[in-house]
Scaffold this active site. Structure first.
Site, short mmCIF file in Angstrom:
data_model
loop_
_atom_site.label_atom_id
_atom_site.label_comp_id
_atom_site.label_asym_id
_atom_site.label_seq_id
_atom_site.Cartn_x
_atom_site.Cartn_y
_atom_site.Cartn_z
N SER A 41 10.86 72.79 9.99
CA SER A 41 9.53 73.36 9.80
C SER A 41 8.90 72.97 8.46
O SER A 41 9.53 73.13 7.41
CB SER A 41 9.66 74.89 9.86
N GLY A 42 7.67 72.52 8.51
CA GLY A 42 6.96 72.18 7.28
C GLY A 42 6.76 73.41 6.40
O GLY A 42 6.95 73.36 5.18
N LEU A 43 6.40 74.52 7.05
CA LEU A 43 6.19 75.76 6.28
C LEU A 43 7.48 76.18 5.59
O LEU A 43 7.49 76.50 4.40
CB LEU A 43 5.72 76.88 7.23
N ASP A 53 2.27 75.17 2.00
CA ASP A 53 2.36 74.32 3.20
C ASP A 53 1.05 73.53 3.35
O ASP A 53 0.32 73.70 4.32
CB ASP A 53 2.63 75.22 4.42
N ASP A 80 8.71 68.53 11.82
CA ASP A 80 7.30 68.85 11.70
C ASP A 80 6.65 67.77 10.83
O ASP A 80 6.88 67.72 9.62
CB ASP A 80 7.19 70.24 11.03
N ASP A 82 3.48 67.40 10.29
CA ASP A 82 2.13 67.81 9.87
C ASP A 82 1.09 66.89 10.51
O ASP A 82 1.19 66.56 11.69
CB ASP A 82 2.03 67.83 8.34
N GLU A 109 0.16 66.92 14.23
CA GLU A 109 -0.93 67.83 14.59
C GLU A 109 -2.28 67.21 14.27
O GLU A 109 -2.40 66.41 13.32
CB GLU A 109 -0.76 69.18 13.87
N LYS A 115 -3.16 68.94 5.28
CA LYS A 115 -3.38 70.05 6.20
C LYS A 115 -3.15 71.39 5.49
O LYS A 115 -2.65 71.42 4.36
CB LYS A 115 -2.47 69.94 7.43
N ASN A 117 -1.62 75.45 6.47
CA ASN A 117 -0.87 76.15 7.51
C ASN A 117 -1.85 76.82 8.49
O ASN A 117 -2.91 77.30 8.10
CB ASN A 117 0.05 77.20 6.88
N SER A 118 -1.46 76.86 9.75
CA SER A 118 -2.34 77.37 10.81
C SER A 118 -2.70 78.85 10.63
O SER A 118 -3.69 79.31 11.19
CB SER A 118 -1.65 77.20 12.16
N ARG A 153 0.45 67.81 18.81
CA ARG A 153 0.12 69.25 18.68
C ARG A 153 -1.38 69.38 18.48
O ARG A 153 -1.93 68.77 17.57
CB ARG A 153 0.89 69.80 17.49
N HIS A 184 -0.88 75.38 19.94
CA HIS A 184 -0.65 76.45 18.97
C HIS A 184 -1.75 77.50 19.07
O HIS A 184 -2.90 77.18 19.39
CB HIS A 184 -0.61 75.85 17.56
C1 SPV Z 1 5.72 75.11 10.79
O1 SPV Z 1 6.75 75.73 11.07
O2 SPV Z 1 5.54 74.54 9.70
C2 SPV Z 1 4.64 75.02 11.76
C3 SPV Z 1 4.43 76.12 12.66
O3 SPV Z 1 3.90 74.06 11.73
S1 SPV Z 1 3.23 77.16 11.96
O4 SPV Z 1 3.68 77.57 10.66
O5 SPV Z 1 3.11 78.24 12.90
O6 SPV Z 1 1.99 76.42 11.87
MG MG Z 2 3.98 73.06 9.98
#
Ligand code: SPV
Ligand code: MG
Length: 292
Positions: A41-43, A53, A80, A82, A109, A115, A117-118, A153, A184
């Site tokens: 996971s990027g986050l 992130d 991930d 990104d 994505e 980017k 974070n979503s 994504r 997502h």
């Molecule tokens: C991550 O885990 O970095 C993701 C999922 O991209 S989210 O944090 O939900 O965007």
């Molecule tokens: Mg991410």
């Protein structure tokens, strides 16, 4: 080999589950828990580095961690990626490096670089469909293993572009060669995800990330034909809670003597880090009478 495993999981009839990992240690723990594949996971990796992130960590920093994770587990890792760390050219270089490092797949994505974070507040901007299709094609053309998985994504729902736009984008990314689509959502319920799944009609494996709609029973996802569910941040969040609780207790009391039942043993750390294997190897490889 590892890419083949991930591809088989994603393409299997069953709904599969990927657990987030952000370090070799967390990867080992997720593997031991029984997860057949991991989400780098990027986050979570950013969080473990103490940065946002927002592509604040460079892709080589992230890849270094993911490479070390791949070295310590035998289950496949979906990284991930990104928004690709730049343009199509960055995507090509990242994918080549990842393939060499034994990472099984990348998720890209359709947002701009850098980017965000979503789930952060504030406007999020989508990349153009054509630009993102170029990245998908560049990724597919650069993979070194034929089974390497490229997940496209779409953040259309996150960016408020609407359900039709999400479906349209997923179709265009599918045509560009994506092996799976990740849709997502940041809604508190699975409504828009379920509608998307219905309209998608299992054209290509569908991946979801139920962070905000985690209350939805898993059977709902199974019935909807979801290929993979990613628990995207649960390991890092668990570790933050546990570390915060234990460190503050020790700080307050200046005493750790009654916490042993609450934290893992040092022996557990030895086991997770192959200490005993090295000890056995010493018997085989170290000159007799040598220490260390
Ligand atoms: C991550 O885990 O970095 C993701 C999922 O991209 S989210 O944090 O939900 O965007
Ligand atoms: Mg991410």
């Amino acid at each position: 080999m590892t890419a083949t495993k991930l591809r088989q999981l994603i393409e299997s009839e069953d709904t599969e589950f990927l657990m987030e990992a952000h370090s070799p240690l967390s990867a080992r723990i997720a593997e031991e828990s029984g997860f057949k594949a991991l989400w780098a996971s990027g986050l979570s990796i950013s969080a473990s580095l103490g940065v946002s992130d927002r592509n604040e960590a460079s892709w080589t920093e992230v890849l270094g961690i993911v490479e070390a994770m791949a070295d310590r587990v035998s289950v496949p890792i979906l990284m991930d990626g990104d928004s690709g760390f730049g343009n199509f050219n960055n995507v090509r270089r990242v994918v080549r490096h990842m393939s060499k490092a034994g990472v099984a797949g990348i998720c890209l994505e359709d947002k701009l670089f850098p980017k965000a974070n979503s789930f952060v507040d504030g406007p999020q901007e989508l990349a153009s469909v054509e630009e993102f299709r170029g990245k998908i094609m560049a990724a597919k053309d650069s993979q070194l293993d034929p089974d390497f998985v490229v997940v496209a994504r779409t953040e259309a729902l996150i960016c408020g572009a609407g359900r039709d736009e999400a479906l349209c984008r997923a179709n265009r990314y599918d045509e560009a060669g994506a092996d799976a689509i990740l849709i997502h959502s940041k809604q508190a319920h699975a409504g828009e995800i379920m509608e998307f799944a219905r309209r998608w009609e299992r054209r290509r494996p569908l991946i979801i990330v139920p962070t905000t709609y985690s209350q939805t029973p898993t059977d709902v996802f199974k019935t909807a034909g979801i290929a993979c569910v990613i628990w995207a941040n649960h390991s890092v969040r668990a570790s933050v809670s546990a570390m915060r609780r234990i460190t503050s207790i020790i700080h307050e009391r200046a005493y750790a003597g009654d916490l042993d039942h609450d934290i893992c043993t040092v022996d557990d750390i030895f086991r997770l880090t192959n200490e005993y294997e090295v000890r056995d190897a010493e018997r085989r490889y170290l000159a007799p009478g040598t220490v260390g």
